[in-house]
Design a protein around this motif. Structure first.
Motif, PDB file in Angstrom:
ATOM      1  N   ILE A  28       0.871  -1.084  -0.375  1.00 23.88           N
ATOM      2  CA  ILE A  28      -0.032  -0.035   0.307  1.00 23.88           C
ATOM      3  C   ILE A  28       0.770   1.584  -0.049  1.00 23.88           C
ATOM      4  O   ILE A  28       1.813   1.582   1.107  1.00 23.88           O
ATOM      5  N   ARG A  29       0.716   2.102  -0.885  1.00 22.35           N
ATOM      6  CA  ARG A  29       1.466   3.723  -0.548  1.00 22.35           C
ATOM      7  C   ARG A  29       0.588   4.267  -0.037  1.00 22.35           C
ATOM      8  O   ARG A  29      -0.654   3.880   1.048  1.00 22.35           O
ATOM      9  N   TYR A  30       1.735   4.796   1.333  1.00 24.62           N
ATOM     10  CA  TYR A  30       1.154   5.625   2.094  1.00 24.62           C
ATOM     11  C   TYR A  30       1.566   7.616   1.930  1.00 24.62           C
ATOM     12  O   TYR A  30       2.817   7.945   1.370  1.00 24.62           O
ATOM     13  N   SER A  31       1.366   8.333   2.254  1.00 23.52           N
ATOM     14  CA  SER A  31       1.335  10.006   2.901  1.00 23.52           C
ATOM     15  C   SER A  31       2.694   9.007   3.751  1.00 23.52           C
ATOM     16  O   SER A  31       2.628   7.892   4.540  1.00 23.52           O
ATOM     17  N   VAL A  46      -1.170   8.518   8.146  1.00 20.91           N
ATOM     18  CA  VAL A  46      -2.087   8.751   7.327  1.00 20.91           C
ATOM     19  C   VAL A  46      -1.778   8.009   5.787  1.00 20.91           C
ATOM     20  O   VAL A  46      -1.038   7.685   5.795  1.00 20.91           O
ATOM     21  N   ASN A  47      -2.573   6.993   5.722  1.00 22.76           N
ATOM     22  CA  ASN A  47      -2.740   5.940   4.537  1.00 22.76           C
ATOM     23  C   ASN A  47      -3.169   6.389   3.090  1.00 22.76           C
ATOM     24  O   ASN A  47      -2.767   8.167   3.143  1.00 22.76           O
ATOM     25  N   PHE A  48      -3.302   6.254   1.894  1.00 20.36           N
ATOM     26  CA  PHE A  48      -3.096   7.083   0.796  1.00 20.36           C
ATOM     27  C   PHE A  48      -4.110   7.429   0.450  1.00 20.36           C
ATOM     28  O   PHE A  48      -4.397   8.804  -0.202  1.00 20.36           O
ATOM     29  N   ASP A  49      -5.422   6.838   0.842  1.00 17.91           N
ATOM     30  CA  ASP A  49      -6.603   7.016   1.508  1.00 17.91           C
ATOM     31  C   ASP A  49      -6.874   8.541   2.401  1.00 17.91           C
ATOM     32  O   ASP A  49      -7.780   8.973   2.331  1.00 17.91           O
ATOM     33  N   ASP A  61       1.492  -7.163  10.287  1.00 21.77           N
ATOM     34  CA  ASP A  61       0.807  -7.362   9.039  1.00 21.77           C
ATOM     35  C   ASP A  61      -0.639  -6.753   8.330  1.00 21.77           C
ATOM     36  O   ASP A  61      -1.688  -7.457   8.246  1.00 21.77           O
ATOM     37  N   ASN A  62      -1.032  -6.203  10.089  1.00 19.12           N
ATOM     38  CA  ASN A  62      -2.578  -6.759  10.424  1.00 19.12           C
ATOM     39  C   ASN A  62      -2.903  -5.112  10.291  1.00 19.12           C
ATOM     40  O   ASN A  62      -3.271  -4.415  11.605  1.00 19.12           O
ATOM     41  N   GLY A  63      -2.575  -3.764   9.871  1.00 20.40           N
ATOM     42  CA  GLY A  63      -2.620  -2.913   9.879  1.00 20.40           C
ATOM     43  C   GLY A  63      -4.111  -2.849   9.302  1.00 20.40           C
ATOM     44  O   GLY A  63      -5.274  -2.953   8.319  1.00 20.40           O
ATOM     45  N   LEU A  64      -4.630  -1.690  10.609  1.00 21.50           N
ATOM     46  CA  LEU A  64      -6.176  -1.002  10.477  1.00 21.50           C
ATOM     47  C   LEU A  64      -6.760   0.252  10.342  1.00 21.50           C
ATOM     48  O   LEU A  64      -5.483   0.984  10.602  1.00 21.50           O
ATOM     49  N   THR A  65      -8.091   0.607   9.368  1.00 22.14           N
ATOM     50  CA  THR A  65      -7.838   1.749   8.875  1.00 22.14           C
ATOM     51  C   THR A  65      -8.834   2.136   9.962  1.00 22.14           C
ATOM     52  O   THR A  65      -9.903   1.226   9.832  1.00 22.14           O
ATOM     53  N   LEU A  66      -8.594   3.537  10.499  1.00 22.70           N
ATOM     54  CA  LEU A  66      -9.166   3.235  11.503  1.00 22.70           C
ATOM     55  C   LEU A  66     -10.655   4.091  10.902  1.00 22.70           C
ATOM     56  O   LEU A  66     -10.632   5.602  10.098  1.00 22.70           O
ATOM     57  N   VAL A  73      -8.241  13.127   6.555  1.00 22.63           N
ATOM     58  CA  VAL A  73      -7.405  13.724   8.378  1.00 22.63           C
ATOM     59  C   VAL A  73      -6.192  14.170   7.416  1.00 22.63           C
ATOM     60  O   VAL A  73      -5.604  14.396   6.505  1.00 22.63           O
ATOM     61  N   SER A  74      -6.315  15.701   8.383  1.00 21.22           N
ATOM     62  CA  SER A  74      -4.887  16.473   7.859  1.00 21.22           C
ATOM     63  C   SER A  74      -4.599  16.992   9.516  1.00 21.22           C
ATOM     64  O   SER A  74      -3.170  17.546   8.896  1.00 21.22           O
TER      65      SER A  74
END
Length: 266
Positions: A28-31, A46-49, A61-66, A73-74
């Motif tokens: 996954i691409r990340y900021s 903060v992820n790419f989304d 290996d279990n990264g969770l999106t909140l 998110v800023s």
């Protein structure tokens, strides 16, 4: 150590033996802007989304999106113990997260403009938030209740910074006003007046009870942290970019926009 590159890899390193501990979801691409708790067990970013992403390093290996924000998110802050986080996303609402359960804990509403800055105070289960209308609020992270409004700024907040390990913080607005607050009482303790234009840097040194500031007026100033008295002023030829108190008691190291490094002594 956390490192991130444009190829989308977020890596955790052991600084003692310089070995790689984990790749965190490299597909996954990340900021940028990832944060690590004081024990090195929790990573938040903060992820790419543009949504908060959480890892407990016992299972990297279990990264969770909140889930919860409807916009990107800023602002994002992780507590030192890795148990809670605060986030804001292009508006006046603030989310408090329970990271042990990966759940939304509180939604804080009260600002009348976009949130510019967040500061968690672990020692008192508190959160300080600042908005573009100059409002600053102190919240309880335990129950989400508003504790105090810190009144005095007339412009957007550019900096929120801890002044010490206790209940004092520093705030700066777009006019260059710098204030010291006690967030346990809501009292303004001191004002630091002298810069012409914006304040670009803020470095407290609580063990020496001093504050170092820099401004767009090309000056570096030293203040008494308790009462706001100016102790020293240094005028540079170009705008200061970064500054730090050196290991010598009264020495300051400053770099400017022209690439020069200045060694200043009070």
């Amino acid at each position: 150590l956390l490192s991130f590159s444009n190829d989308g890899f977020l890596k955790l390193w052991d600084l003692v033996d310089r070995s790689l501990i984990a790749d965190l979801d490299p597909q996954i691409r990340y900021s940028n802007g990832f944060q690590l708790d004081s024990d090195g067990k929790v990573v938040l970013g903060v992820n790419f989304d543009a949504q908060p992403q959480l890892w407990h390093l016992d299972s990297p290996d279990n990264g969770l999106t909140l889930q919860g924000h409807s916009q990107g998110v800023s602002k994002l802050r992780l507590s030192r113990d890795g148990k809670i986080a605060a986030s804001a996303a292009g508006g006046s609402e603030i989310f408090i997260w329970d990271l042990q359960r990966a759940e939304l804990l509180h939604r804080l509403a009260g600002h009348g403009a976009d949130v510019d800055a967040l500061l968690l105070k672990d020692s008192m289960n508190g959160l300080v938030s600042a908005a573009h209308d100059g409002s600053i609020k102190v919240w309880s992270t335990s129950d989400g209740m508003l504790l105090f409004d810190l009144v005095g700024h007339t412009a957007w907040i550019t900096h929120l910074r801890n002044a010490d390990k206790n209940g004092r913080i520093l705030s700066v607005d777009g006019t260059g006003a710098v204030f010291l607050w006690d967030i346990q009482t809501g009292e303004r303790l001191a004002a630091f007046e002298g810069h012409i234009g914006t304040v670009t840097g803020l470095v407290p040194r609580p063990d020496a009870n001093t504050l170092l500031t820099s401004g767009s007026d090309k000056s570096v100033r030293v203040w008494h942290l308790d009462n706001g008295q100016q102790l020293a002023r240094f005028q540079l030829e170009q705008r200061p970019v970064s500054m730090v108190f050196s290991g010598v008691e009264n020495d300051i190291v400053v770099s400017n926009a022209g690439g020069a490094v200045h060694f200043l002594r009070m």
